[in-house]
Design a protein around this motif. Sequence first.
Motif, PDB file in Angstrom:
ATOM      1  N   VAL A  27      15.383 -70.272  48.289  1.00  0.00           N
ATOM      2  CA  VAL A  27      15.983 -69.713  49.499  1.00  0.00           C
ATOM      3  C   VAL A  27      15.153 -68.540  50.004  1.00  0.00           C
ATOM      4  CG1 VAL A  27      18.026 -68.574  50.432  1.00  0.00           C
ATOM      5  CG2 VAL A  27      18.292 -70.495  48.854  1.00  0.00           C
ATOM      6  N   TYR A  50      19.443 -71.030  58.302  1.00  0.00           N
ATOM      7  CA  TYR A  50      20.770 -71.181  57.698  1.00  0.00           C
ATOM      8  C   TYR A  50      20.990 -72.612  57.227  1.00  0.00           C
ATOM      9  CZ  TYR A  50      25.720 -72.351  57.725  1.00  0.00           C
ATOM     10  OH  TYR A  50      26.948 -72.871  57.414  1.00  0.00           O
ATOM     11  N   THR A  54      21.251 -73.535  53.198  1.00  0.00           N
ATOM     12  CA  THR A  54      22.500 -74.099  52.684  1.00  0.00           C
ATOM     13  C   THR A  54      22.267 -75.498  52.108  1.00  0.00           C
ATOM     14  OG1 THR A  54      23.731 -72.862  54.360  1.00  0.00           O
ATOM     15  CG2 THR A  54      24.883 -74.663  53.260  1.00  0.00           C
ATOM     16  N   VAL A  57      20.621 -75.246  48.531  1.00  0.00           N
ATOM     17  CA  VAL A  57      21.523 -74.889  47.432  1.00  0.00           C
ATOM     18  C   VAL A  57      22.487 -76.033  47.134  1.00  0.00           C
ATOM     19  CG1 VAL A  57      23.334 -73.298  46.692  1.00  0.00           C
ATOM     20  CG2 VAL A  57      21.319 -72.429  47.891  1.00  0.00           C
ATOM     21  N   THR A  58      23.122 -76.584  48.170  1.00  0.00           N
ATOM     22  CA  THR A  58      24.122 -77.631  47.938  1.00  0.00           C
ATOM     23  C   THR A  58      23.494 -78.929  47.438  1.00  0.00           C
ATOM     24  OG1 THR A  58      24.011 -78.161  50.311  1.00  0.00           O
ATOM     25  CG2 THR A  58      25.784 -76.707  49.578  1.00  0.00           C
ATOM     26  N   ALA A 124      30.079 -80.572  47.664  1.00  0.00           N
ATOM     27  CA  ALA A 124      28.712 -80.091  47.877  1.00  0.00           C
ATOM     28  C   ALA A 124      27.876 -81.129  48.620  1.00  0.00           C
ATOM     29  CB  ALA A 124      28.061 -79.745  46.537  1.00  0.00           C
ATOM     30  N   ILE A 127      28.706 -81.051  52.357  1.00  0.00           N
ATOM     31  CA  ILE A 127      28.126 -79.851  52.966  1.00  0.00           C
ATOM     32  C   ILE A 127      26.616 -80.006  53.100  1.00  0.00           C
ATOM     33  CG2 ILE A 127      27.727 -77.383  52.636  1.00  0.00           C
ATOM     34  CD1 ILE A 127      30.456 -77.232  51.284  1.00  0.00           C
ATOM     35  N   TYR A 128      25.972 -80.558  52.055  1.00  0.00           N
ATOM     36  CA  TYR A 128      24.528 -80.771  52.128  1.00  0.00           C
ATOM     37  C   TYR A 128      24.166 -81.695  53.279  1.00  0.00           C
ATOM     38  CZ  TYR A 128      20.220 -83.298  51.327  1.00  0.00           C
ATOM     39  OH  TYR A 128      19.001 -83.912  51.519  1.00  0.00           O
ATOM     40  N   HIS A 131      24.616 -80.043  56.801  1.00  0.00           N
ATOM     41  CA  HIS A 131      23.624 -79.011  57.106  1.00  0.00           C
ATOM     42  C   HIS A 131      22.213 -79.579  57.183  1.00  0.00           C
ATOM     43  CE1 HIS A 131      26.980 -76.363  56.105  1.00  0.00           C
ATOM     44  NE2 HIS A 131      26.303 -75.379  56.696  1.00  0.00           N
ATOM     45  N   TYR A 155      11.119 -75.585  53.324  1.00  0.00           N
ATOM     46  CA  TYR A 155      12.253 -76.227  52.655  1.00  0.00           C
ATOM     47  C   TYR A 155      11.793 -77.428  51.839  1.00  0.00           C
ATOM     48  CZ  TYR A 155      16.129 -79.517  52.233  1.00  0.00           C
ATOM     49  OH  TYR A 155      17.021 -80.427  51.754  1.00  0.00           O
TER      50      TYR A 155
END
Length: 251
Positions: A27, A50, A54, A57-58, A124, A127-128, A131, A155
């Motif tokens: 990150v 952002y 995100t 991490v997810t 997770a 959310i992944y 995003h 990334y």
Amino acid sequence: MQLTGLVFAIGLAVAAIVLLPLLVGGVFVIVVVANRADADPTGRRPAVVYGFATAFVTLFITLFATAALVASLSDLIGSHGGRGGHARGIFGGLASGSSGGSLHPVGDAVARGSVLSILIALVAGVIYYLHATAAARASDDAPAADPIARVRASYVSAVSFVCVMITVVSLVVVLYDVFRIFAPGVFSPDSGGDRAIAVRSMLPALYLAVAAIGLLLMHLRHAPPPLRPRYADRLPRGPLDRRPVVAEPPG
């Protein structure tokens, strides 16, 4: 605290110590690249940072939650009693013979671990996906010199790095567990010759290695040209593939 709970807590602490620096470092790389003093005419860079941070991490939360599911299901292999009842594999595996107050201690523990792992992986994972696809839409049309494109490349590079590290560690565990299976008296003397303990350790590690390699190949489709393989268009597709990936012309 029962033995299984203590070992689980120790394993969770070790995983946090090992993985947290990698995740935070990834990150950090994304944020540092994103906040360079370059003009951002579109104004999308903060949102892209952002989204990719995100997603980073997810993504790995989902990966390790699914590995925990495999580890829980692997506890159904073999017997959990006898001399090796309290032994535990390198990666994990419930090998405690204590029954507590449950009529089906092993099955109940597997059910609890599996349900928790599935819930974490689902939350997770959703959310992944949301995003990652949003960040992909916002960065698809950015030219290579654009700061948004550099965020995307950072990334991809960060995910690839962590996947390589996970693969290396997991394959070492898998290969060592192979020795434990074929020579338990030498490489796992405390197991009482129970090869099932090594199998329970090997399966989640093998899953982690295979899944990490799959994620690595999926992200190499979008790696910078020096790292992108010639067969990038044949690699697995993922949420970043909002449009076909054009292979680099041969130099």
